[in-house]
Scaffold this active site. Structure first.
Site, PDB file in Angstrom:
ATOM      1  N   TYR A 124       2.992 -16.444 -11.642  1.00 28.16           N
ATOM      2  CA  TYR A 124       3.201 -16.624 -13.098  1.00 28.16           C
ATOM      3  C   TYR A 124       4.562 -16.111 -13.552  1.00 28.16           C
ATOM      4  O   TYR A 124       4.795 -15.984 -14.745  1.00 28.16           O
ATOM      5  CB  TYR A 124       2.150 -15.845 -13.897  1.00 28.16           C
ATOM      6  CG  TYR A 124       0.736 -15.990 -13.427  1.00 28.16           C
ATOM      7  CD1 TYR A 124       0.063 -17.198 -13.546  1.00 28.16           C
ATOM      8  CD2 TYR A 124       0.057 -14.894 -12.900  1.00 28.16           C
ATOM      9  CE1 TYR A 124      -1.255 -17.311 -13.133  1.00 28.16           C
ATOM     10  CE2 TYR A 124      -1.262 -15.005 -12.487  1.00 28.16           C
ATOM     11  CZ  TYR A 124      -1.909 -16.214 -12.610  1.00 28.16           C
ATOM     12  OH  TYR A 124      -3.208 -16.319 -12.200  1.00 28.16           O
TER      13      TYR A 124
ATOM     14  N   CYS B 174       7.121 -15.026   4.595  1.00 29.23           N
ATOM     15  CA  CYS B 174       8.134 -16.052   4.826  1.00 29.23           C
ATOM     16  C   CYS B 174       8.188 -17.076   3.697  1.00 29.23           C
ATOM     17  O   CYS B 174       7.884 -18.256   3.888  1.00 29.23           O
ATOM     18  CB  CYS B 174       7.843 -16.755   6.144  1.00 29.23           C
ATOM     19  SG  CYS B 174       6.167 -17.391   6.192  1.00 29.23           S
ATOM     20  N   GLU B 175       8.498 -16.633   2.507  1.00 31.60           N
ATOM     21  CA  GLU B 175       8.597 -17.501   1.326  1.00 31.60           C
ATOM     22  C   GLU B 175       9.620 -16.879   0.397  1.00 31.60           C
ATOM     23  O   GLU B 175       9.580 -15.666   0.176  1.00 31.60           O
ATOM     24  CB  GLU B 175       7.284 -17.486   0.511  1.00 31.60           C
ATOM     25  CG  GLU B 175       6.092 -18.003   1.194  1.00 31.60           C
ATOM     26  CD  GLU B 175       5.659 -19.351   0.663  1.00 31.60           C
ATOM     27  OE1 GLU B 175       6.291 -19.858  -0.288  1.00 31.60           O
ATOM     28  OE2 GLU B 175       4.692 -19.860   1.219  1.00 31.60           O
TER      29      GLU B 175
ATOM     30  N   GLU C 296     -15.351 -10.249 -23.679  1.00 29.25           N
ATOM     31  CA  GLU C 296     -15.261 -10.434 -22.225  1.00 29.25           C
ATOM     32  C   GLU C 296     -13.946  -9.905 -21.667  1.00 29.25           C
ATOM     33  O   GLU C 296     -13.192 -10.642 -21.024  1.00 29.25           O
ATOM     34  CB  GLU C 296     -15.376 -11.922 -21.883  1.00 29.25           C
ATOM     35  CG  GLU C 296     -16.639 -12.580 -22.374  1.00 29.25           C
ATOM     36  CD  GLU C 296     -16.756 -14.050 -21.980  1.00 29.25           C
ATOM     37  OE1 GLU C 296     -17.884 -14.545 -21.897  1.00 29.25           O
ATOM     38  OE2 GLU C 296     -15.708 -14.705 -21.757  1.00 29.25           O
ATOM     39  N   PRO C 297     -13.648  -8.632 -21.882  1.00 26.15           N
ATOM     40  CA  PRO C 297     -12.360  -8.123 -21.411  1.00 26.15           C
ATOM     41  C   PRO C 297     -12.319  -7.958 -19.899  1.00 26.15           C
ATOM     42  O   PRO C 297     -13.286  -7.523 -19.280  1.00 26.15           O
ATOM     43  CB  PRO C 297     -12.244  -6.753 -22.092  1.00 26.15           C
ATOM     44  CG  PRO C 297     -13.655  -6.321 -22.318  1.00 26.15           C
ATOM     45  CD  PRO C 297     -14.441  -7.576 -22.554  1.00 26.15           C
ATOM     46  N   GLY C 298     -11.220  -8.340 -19.300  1.00 24.79           N
ATOM     47  CA  GLY C 298     -10.975  -8.066 -17.889  1.00 24.79           C
ATOM     48  C   GLY C 298      -9.755  -7.167 -17.802  1.00 24.79           C
ATOM     49  O   GLY C 298      -9.845  -5.949 -17.636  1.00 24.79           O
ATOM     50  N   ARG C 299      -8.604  -7.783 -18.013  1.00 25.75           N
ATOM     51  CA  ARG C 299      -7.325  -7.083 -17.886  1.00 25.75           C
ATOM     52  C   ARG C 299      -7.256  -5.769 -18.681  1.00 25.75           C
ATOM     53  O   ARG C 299      -6.837  -4.742 -18.163  1.00 25.75           O
ATOM     54  CB  ARG C 299      -6.206  -8.011 -18.375  1.00 25.75           C
ATOM     55  CG  ARG C 299      -4.817  -7.529 -18.069  1.00 25.75           C
ATOM     56  CD  ARG C 299      -3.765  -8.472 -18.687  1.00 25.75           C
ATOM     57  NE  ARG C 299      -4.094  -9.857 -18.564  1.00 25.75           N
ATOM     58  CZ  ARG C 299      -3.751 -10.639 -17.527  1.00 25.75           C
ATOM     59  NH1 ARG C 299      -3.010 -10.157 -16.557  1.00 25.75           N
ATOM     60  NH2 ARG C 299      -4.114 -11.908 -17.490  1.00 25.75           N
TER      61      ARG C 299
ATOM     62  N   ARG D  88       0.810 -12.031  -8.677  1.00 20.63           N
ATOM     63  CA  ARG D  88       1.120 -12.390 -10.073  1.00 20.63           C
ATOM     64  C   ARG D  88       2.604 -12.679 -10.335  1.00 20.63           C
ATOM     65  O   ARG D  88       2.926 -13.646 -11.032  1.00 20.63           O
ATOM     66  CB  ARG D  88       0.593 -11.319 -11.041  1.00 20.63           C
ATOM     67  CG  ARG D  88      -0.922 -11.093 -10.946  1.00 20.63           C
ATOM     68  CD  ARG D  88      -1.472 -10.227 -12.065  1.00 20.63           C
ATOM     69  NE  ARG D  88      -1.335 -10.899 -13.346  1.00 20.63           N
ATOM     70  CZ  ARG D  88      -0.422 -10.629 -14.227  1.00 20.63           C
ATOM     71  NH1 ARG D  88       0.429  -9.654 -14.026  1.00 20.63           N
ATOM     72  NH2 ARG D  88      -0.362 -11.319 -15.344  1.00 20.63           N
TER      73      ARG D  88
ATOM     74  N   TYR E 297      -6.486  -8.770 -11.493  1.00 17.02           N
ATOM     75  CA  TYR E 297      -5.948  -9.996 -10.908  1.00 17.02           C
ATOM     76  C   TYR E 297      -4.915  -9.724  -9.814  1.00 17.02           C
ATOM     77  O   TYR E 297      -3.986 -10.510  -9.623  1.00 17.02           O
ATOM     78  CB  TYR E 297      -5.354 -10.899 -11.996  1.00 17.02           C
ATOM     79  CG  TYR E 297      -6.320 -11.192 -13.118  1.00 17.02           C
ATOM     80  CD1 TYR E 297      -7.443 -11.981 -12.884  1.00 17.02           C
ATOM     81  CD2 TYR E 297      -6.148 -10.643 -14.379  1.00 17.02           C
ATOM     82  CE1 TYR E 297      -8.356 -12.226 -13.902  1.00 17.02           C
ATOM     83  CE2 TYR E 297      -7.060 -10.885 -15.405  1.00 17.02           C
ATOM     84  CZ  TYR E 297      -8.155 -11.678 -15.159  1.00 17.02           C
ATOM     85  OH  TYR E 297      -9.051 -11.920 -16.159  1.00 17.02           O
TER      86      TYR E 297
HETATM   87  N1  LLP Z   1     -13.547 -14.772 -20.293  1.00 16.18           N
HETATM   88  C1  LLP Z   1     -13.190 -15.961 -19.779  1.00 16.18           C
HETATM   89  C2  LLP Z   1     -13.975 -17.133 -20.077  1.00 16.18           C
HETATM   90  C3  LLP Z   1     -12.037 -16.043 -18.972  1.00 16.18           C
HETATM   91  O1  LLP Z   1     -11.662 -17.230 -18.498  1.00 16.18           O
HETATM   92  C4  LLP Z   1     -11.278 -14.882 -18.698  1.00 16.18           C
HETATM   93  C5  LLP Z   1     -10.090 -14.943 -17.854  1.00 16.18           C
HETATM   94  C6  LLP Z   1     -11.706 -13.657 -19.241  1.00 16.18           C
HETATM   95  C7  LLP Z   1     -12.844 -13.647 -20.041  1.00 16.18           C
HETATM   96  C8  LLP Z   1     -10.972 -12.371 -19.035  1.00 16.18           C
HETATM   97  O2  LLP Z   1      -9.681 -12.421 -19.587  1.00 16.18           O
HETATM   98  P1  LLP Z   1      -8.775 -11.118 -19.660  1.00 16.18           P
HETATM   99  O3  LLP Z   1      -9.402 -10.164 -20.650  1.00 16.18           O
HETATM  100  O4  LLP Z   1      -8.717 -10.519 -18.304  1.00 16.18           O
HETATM  101  O5  LLP Z   1      -7.447 -11.605 -20.096  1.00 16.18           O
HETATM  102  N2  LLP Z   1      -5.027 -14.581 -13.041  1.00 16.18           N
HETATM  103  C9  LLP Z   1      -4.405 -14.484 -14.341  1.00 16.18           C
HETATM  104  C10 LLP Z   1      -5.418 -14.330 -15.440  1.00 16.18           C
HETATM  105  C11 LLP Z   1      -6.455 -15.420 -15.445  1.00 16.18           C
HETATM  106  C12 LLP Z   1      -7.487 -15.210 -16.511  1.00 16.18           C
HETATM  107  C13 LLP Z   1      -8.605 -16.173 -16.366  1.00 16.18           C
HETATM  108  N3  LLP Z   1      -9.652 -16.021 -17.325  1.00 16.18           N
HETATM  109  C14 LLP Z   1      -3.404 -13.350 -14.331  1.00 16.18           C
HETATM  110  O6  LLP Z   1      -3.226 -12.720 -13.282  1.00 16.18           O
HETATM  111  O7  LLP Z   1      -2.746 -13.070 -15.320  1.00 16.18           O
END
Ligand code: LLP
Length: 430
Positions: free
Chosen positions: A329, A357-358, A286-289, A325, A386
């Site tokens: 974080y 304004c922060e 489940e890659p996002g980033r 971000r 993100y």
């Molecule tokens: N699968 C599940 C169940 C998740 O909760 C997430 C991310 C992913 C996959 C994808 O993860 P990735 O490959 O993108 O790391 N907003 C934060 C990141 C929050 C991630 C939440 N879950 C940031 O900007 O770093």
């Protein structure tokens, strides 16, 4: 090679397009600029890593939900990971194959579960009440639901606590001691639920993956996979035919641009490959980033430079509203100017801040940069994940337009920038 780089003329390019040239042709406001070929290259890297395995690349839509990008990822063969009914609707609209989609989350709503059941997407079970809702949704939809149990493996991913999810006290998933309850509950609902696999997600921005030349690093993905495969053995021993191991997302990227060798998709997949093959499993990731972050920069304009006390500030038109971000974080994202500095330019340390304004409104702290001219272009790198998806309209800074550079070097708009009039539409007819 990477899509954003400084060429010999000292200018920043996205593929073969000068970012400065793009700035001169589009509306003067912060904008996101993507490389479409880089998105393709990132997917190909995962596909090559997965060769020889039965697998689904479930792109985590939360990272970036631009419709044009989703269509592109779908055409490249990706599935999708969804955490809300609207993400599910969007994935369906963008043409994703429902049988490559996974609906995930600790607070899924009944009406959204009904849609998921109707469409035949995989659903991750997160809690007792979630299981009850899935059963009800199945009855309403008149369809059996393929479910995976989201296991909370209690593995520490060694990342910022806000993006760690697999620790035992986190709000996500099912703990070991409750496993039998869930197996019994599935058995009790043979018409509503089919248990097809197990899922875990450790956290995000993970860079601790075993590389053969850095043997002292902890390999948490492998640790988790070993644990998960043990669960699957236990589950199979009770007569369930589970075929899917979902190891979640979480692979980190090189935010620091130091040239350090970081784990790639291949390293991640290689750490679990033998385990997956040994149990004859389908692997879901489940890659996002790691698919989308490095394909994009937020392009800003310098409004001015000022000094207070011992601090120098570069004030830009972008802010925590467009890209939160760093504020949220304390995340580092690399910053540079798009044009070359004069030879004799003095380099100083600047905090790069927006107009919001922060005091939390910063994009970078203590960055060594030449003093920029007003109007100069300044980019925040690795803004594909993100960033736009977490943008807000705080201070009525309307969300920025998005563009991408295509394979043939043309630049096209892939999302309109929001306007003041868009905001007023919410009050029409009240
Ligand atoms: N699968 C599940 C169940 C998740 O909760 C997430 C991310 C992913 C996959 C994808 O993860 P990735 O490959 O993108 O790391 N907003 C934060 C990141 C929050 C991630 C939440 N879950 C940031 O900007 O770093």
């Amino acid at each position: 090679e990477h899509c954003f780089s400084k060429k010999a003329d000292g200018f920043l390019y996205c593929e073969d397009v000068k970012v400065q040239d793009v700035m001169e042709t589009v509306e003067k406001r912060p904008f996101y600029l993507y490389s479409k070929p880089q998105i393709t290259r990132n997917v190909v890297a995962y596909k090559q890593a997965l060769e020889g395995l039965n697998s689904i690349i479930g792109y985590a839509i939360k990272a970036n939900n631009n419709y044009k990008i989703l269509e592109h990822l779908r055409k490249l063969g990706c599935g999708a990971v969804l955490v809300s009914g609207n993400e599910l609707r969007l994935a369906l609209r963008a043409g994703f194959d429902p049988t490559k989609c996974i609906f995930n989350g600790n607070g899924k709503l009944l009406e959204d579960l009904v849609l998921a059941a109707q469409e035949g997407v995989f659903v991750n079970v997160d809690s007792e009440f979630d299981l009850e809702n899935i059963v009800v949704a199945s009855r309403i939809a008149g369809k059996k639901v393929n479910v995976l149990l989201r296991i909370n493996p209690d593995v520490d991913p060694q990342v910022h606590p806000y993006v760690a999810t697999g620790n035992k006290n986190s709000k996500f998933g099912i703990r070991n001691e409750k496993l039998q309850w869930f197996l019994d509950a599935v058995k009790a609902h043979p018409n509503e639920l089919k248990l097809v696999g197990a899922h875990c997600h450790l956290g995000s921005t993970i860079t601790k993956v075993l590389l053969f030349f850095t043997v002292f690093q902890v390999d948490i993905f492998r640790d988790a996979a070993v644990l998960m495969v043990n669960y699957i053995d236990k589950i199979r021993a009770q007569g369930f035919e589970v075929d899917y191991l979902n190891i979640g997302g979480g692979l980190g990227i090189d935010y620091y641009h130091t040239g350090a060798v970081l784990p790639k998709p291949r390293n991640l997949i290689d750490t679990v490959r033998e385990l997956v093959l040994s149990r004859n499993l389908n692997l879901i990731i489940e890659p996002g980033r790691s698919l989308i972050a490095n394909t994009c920069c937020l392009v800003n304009h310098v409004t001015g430079v000022k000094t207070n006390g011992t601090k120098n500030f570069i004030v830009i038109d972008g802010s925590m509203a467009e890209l939160i971000r760093p504020s949220l974080y304390d995340a580092y994202q690399h910053i540079e100017l798009v044009s070359p500095a004069p030879q004799d330019a003095e380099i100083s340390k600047f905090d790069v801040v927006g107009p919001v304004c922060e005091s939390a409104d910063f994009l970078g702290k203590e960055r060594e940069l030449p003093t920029p001219d007003r109007g100069a272009g300044l980019v925040v790198h690795d803004a594909g994940a993100y960033c736009m998806s977490m943008a807000s309209t705080y201070n009525l800074k309307m969300r920025p337009p998005e563009y991408w550079v295509e394979e043939d070097g043309s630049v096209s708009k892939i999302r309109h920038g929001e306007t003041f009039e868009d905001n007023m539409r919410f009050f029409e007819g009240l």
